[in-house]
Scaffold this motif. Structure first.
Motif, PDB file in Angstrom:
ATOM      1  N   ALA A   1      32.464  38.383  51.946  1.00 41.22           N
ATOM      2  CA  ALA A   1      33.703  39.162  51.976  1.00 41.22           C
ATOM      3  C   ALA A   1      34.471  38.999  50.667  1.00 41.22           C
ATOM      4  N   THR A   2      34.462  37.796  50.099  1.00 41.87           N
ATOM      5  CA  THR A   2      35.142  37.572  48.820  1.00 41.87           C
ATOM      6  C   THR A   2      34.525  38.430  47.730  1.00 41.87           C
ATOM      7  N   TYR A   3      33.202  38.448  47.678  1.00 44.98           N
ATOM      8  CA  TYR A   3      32.539  39.291  46.679  1.00 44.98           C
ATOM      9  C   TYR A   3      32.817  40.767  46.958  1.00 44.98           C
ATOM     10  N   GLY A   4      32.810  41.152  48.221  1.00 42.51           N
ATOM     11  CA  GLY A   4      33.071  42.548  48.570  1.00 42.51           C
ATOM     12  C   GLY A   4      34.461  42.999  48.158  1.00 42.51           C
ATOM     13  N   VAL A   5      35.472  42.167  48.387  1.00 44.82           N
ATOM     14  CA  VAL A   5      36.834  42.530  47.983  1.00 44.82           C
ATOM     15  C   VAL A   5      36.938  42.581  46.469  1.00 44.82           C
ATOM     16  N   TRP A   6      36.278  41.637  45.781  1.00 45.57           N
ATOM     17  CA  TRP A   6      36.276  41.681  44.310  1.00 45.57           C
ATOM     18  C   TRP A   6      35.663  42.981  43.811  1.00 45.57           C
ATOM     19  N   TRP A   7      34.530  43.371  44.391  1.00 45.14           N
ATOM     20  CA  TRP A   7      33.878  44.624  43.970  1.00 45.14           C
ATOM     21  C   TRP A   7      34.768  45.818  44.291  1.00 45.14           C
ATOM     22  N   LEU A   8      35.387  45.807  45.455  1.00 44.00           N
ATOM     23  CA  LEU A   8      36.248  46.919  45.844  1.00 44.00           C
ATOM     24  C   LEU A   8      37.391  47.098  44.851  1.00 44.00           C
TER      25      LEU A   8
ATOM     26  N   PRO B   1      38.258  30.674  58.109  1.00 46.21           N
ATOM     27  CA  PRO B   1      39.281  31.652  58.525  1.00 46.21           C
ATOM     28  C   PRO B   1      40.425  31.781  57.528  1.00 46.21           C
ATOM     29  N   LEU B   2      40.731  30.714  56.793  1.00 42.01           N
ATOM     30  CA  LEU B   2      41.784  30.789  55.783  1.00 42.01           C
ATOM     31  C   LEU B   2      41.387  31.753  54.665  1.00 42.01           C
ATOM     32  N   ILE B   3      40.130  31.695  54.252  1.00 37.72           N
ATOM     33  CA  ILE B   3      39.662  32.574  53.182  1.00 37.72           C
ATOM     34  C   ILE B   3      39.682  34.024  53.639  1.00 37.72           C
TER      35      ILE B   3
ATOM     36  N   PRO C   1      40.524  37.809  44.446  1.00 31.83           N
ATOM     37  CA  PRO C   1      39.576  37.393  45.504  1.00 31.83           C
ATOM     38  C   PRO C   1      39.023  35.980  45.318  1.00 31.83           C
ATOM     39  N   TRP C   2      38.539  35.664  44.122  1.00 33.12           N
ATOM     40  CA  TRP C   2      37.955  34.336  43.945  1.00 33.12           C
ATOM     41  C   TRP C   2      39.038  33.269  43.863  1.00 33.12           C
ATOM     42  N   GLY C   3      40.219  33.644  43.400  1.00 34.62           N
ATOM     43  CA  GLY C   3      41.335  32.712  43.464  1.00 34.62           C
ATOM     44  C   GLY C   3      41.699  32.379  44.900  1.00 34.62           C
ATOM     45  N   VAL C   4      41.680  33.393  45.764  1.00 33.17           N
ATOM     46  CA  VAL C   4      41.938  33.175  47.190  1.00 33.17           C
ATOM     47  C   VAL C   4      40.849  32.292  47.796  1.00 33.17           C
ATOM     48  N   PHE C   5      39.615  32.496  47.374  1.00 30.99           N
ATOM     49  CA  PHE C   5      38.505  31.694  47.907  1.00 30.99           C
ATOM     50  C   PHE C   5      38.736  30.211  47.625  1.00 30.99           C
ATOM     51  N   PHE C   6      39.039  29.861  46.386  1.00 25.98           N
ATOM     52  CA  PHE C   6      39.221  28.443  46.036  1.00 25.98           C
ATOM     53  C   PHE C   6      40.528  27.893  46.607  1.00 25.98           C
ATOM     54  N   ALA C   7      41.548  28.733  46.713  1.00 25.45           N
ATOM     55  CA  ALA C   7      42.780  28.286  47.367  1.00 25.45           C
ATOM     56  C   ALA C   7      42.524  27.994  48.842  1.00 25.45           C
ATOM     57  N   GLY C   8      41.689  28.808  49.482  1.00 24.03           N
ATOM     58  CA  GLY C   8      41.324  28.551  50.874  1.00 24.03           C
ATOM     59  C   GLY C   8      40.574  27.233  51.025  1.00 24.03           C
TER      60      GLY C   8
END
Length: 434
Positions: free
Chosen positions: A273-280, A134-136, A360-367
């Protein structure tokens, strides 16, 4: 949507001046200035900082957290009474307190060598993934709004609305497996999106500040779910507690590693979702327009981009992503709807987005990092007696240092080292020319 050349639009979006709107444009976004422009500049400076500063902010926060652990430790306090006689005892006790606490944190978040089996040794890592899900998702929603120049402080309420919609579909509808879960996920996204589009519309049409609107919507969501859980439609029959019926098994995220682990399919949804936001943001026209609006809404309007539509779209998507975090909670971890279903994930998501620099991927690893803090904090308190609140202190310090990049650079002398390297390079070039 505009079909202009992206390079020309990007040049317009980066313009320093704020040109007047094109006569006859249909964009009705109110032009605001003063404090709002200052807030936008602060947001841009935080989001656009280097990844090195973010990493150093985490390192510095962990160091200061270790010092706080040592200062509050009883053994350190006892050794400090004769510090000038035997200072090494105090230093050794301080190191033992800090290293022991962080070792227990690692043991509860990543790997537990004292477990009875290999699977149980890696169980802490699965708990980190579970808590991070949920954090991610909520962090992606906050970060997406940041990239468009908006402060989405409403992730808490959007998580609650997503959980409400998903939970109601989960326990009141009785559908086959697969179809039921699909409706639950869609309902959660729609619930969060509806709660996010409200501040987007108000911002676009009236200029209402999104921070104030989203904070107020958080309170509305908190009291709304509390009220609904006292009504017959949401309250578990025969229970006096504010809790919903359990979601149908067909509405739950499947567990990825079996019943002995809590890790569920929602983690894979977070990755998708992380990949989707990166692509967007990086591969689509919509993402380019959103980034242009965040860089300079006046220049974006001049380039033919609808700022009004950008605000509405980005807040709708941000709310939907936070709504998916609510789905992960209600259909993956808790399996029932409660008034505390969102915990503090909505507010922690702001820190996650800042630490991840809204990438996006920064948010993923921060999560994942914050998930490790939350998952390992309990083990740290159990094994060493260190209060779990120290985790909150470390998180708060991370926010402080992320918001003050010059302070981090000054402590680690980053700019000075760059200047020294540049000077050496110039001297080398000058020597070669001579």
């Amino acid at each position: 949507m505009s079909t202009q050349n992206p390079s020309s639009s990007a040049a317009a979006a980066d313009g320093a001046a704020a040109p007047p709107p094109i006569p006859g444009t249909e964009d009705t976004t109110p032009v605001t200035g003063g404090g709002h422009d200052a807030g936008r500049n602060i947001l841009k400076s935080i989001v656009s900082g280097s990844s090195l500063v973010a990493v150093l902010a985490v390192v510095l926060s962990i160091i200061l957290g270790g010092i706080l652990i040592a200062v509050t430790d009883e053994d350190v306090a006892a050794a400090a009474t004769y510090f000038f006689g035997r200072p090494t005892d105090t230093l050794a006790a301080a190191w033992s307190a800090a290293s022991g606490a962080y070792a227990a944190l690692f043991q509860g978040a990543i790997f537990n060598p004292a477990a009875d089996s290999l699977a149980l040794m890696f169980r802490p890592l699965t708990e980190t993934f579970t808590v991070a899900t949920p954090l991610i998702l909520a962090g992606l929603g906050v970060a997406l709004a940041f990239r468009a120049g908006l402060f989405n402080i409403g992730a808490q309420g959007q998580i609650i609305l997503g959980a409400m919609f998903a939970g109601w579909i989960g326990f009141s509808w009785h559908l086959p497996f697969g179809i039921h879960l699909l409706f639950v996920v869609l309902a959660g996204f729609v619930g969060g999106a509806l709660w996010g589009v409200i501040p987007g519309l108000l911002k676009a049409r009236t200029g209402a500040h999104e921070v104030i609107v989203t904070i107020m919507l958080n309170y509305i969501a908190i009291y709304l779910v509390g009220f609904l859980l006292t009504t017959p439609s949401f309250q578990n029959p025969g229970s006096s507690n504010p809790i919903s019926p359990r979601l149908d098994d067909t509405a739950l995220f499947p567990q990825l590693l079996g019943p002995q682990f809590r890790l569920h399919l929602g983690f894979l949804v977070a990755i998708a979702a992380t990949y989707g936001v990166w692509w967007l943001l990086n591969r689509s026209t919509v993402g380019f327009e959103l980034r242009a609006v965040g860089a300079n809404p006046f220049a974006a309007r001049t380039a033919g981009i609808s700022v009004t539509r950008g605000y509405v779209v980005v807040m709708m998507l941000a709310g939907g992503l936070a709504g998916l975090a609510g789905v992960a909670q209600v259909a993956g971890t808790e399996r029932v709807l409660t008034s505390g279903i969102a915990a503090s994930f909505g507010f922690d998501a702001i820190t996650v987005a800042l630490l991840g620099r809204s990438r996006p991927w920064g948010v993923f690893f921060a999560g994942l990092l914050f998930g490790a803090f939350r998952a390992g904090g309990v083990q740290m308190q159990t094994l060493t007696g260190t209060p779990i609140d120290i985790v909150l202190v470390v998180q708060s310090l991370i926010v402080l240092f992320i918001a003050a990049p010059p302070l981090v650079k000054a402590i680690f002398r980053i700019d000075q080292k760059k200047k020294n390297r540049a000077g050496k390079a110039q001297r080398h070039v000058a020597g070669g020319a001579a």
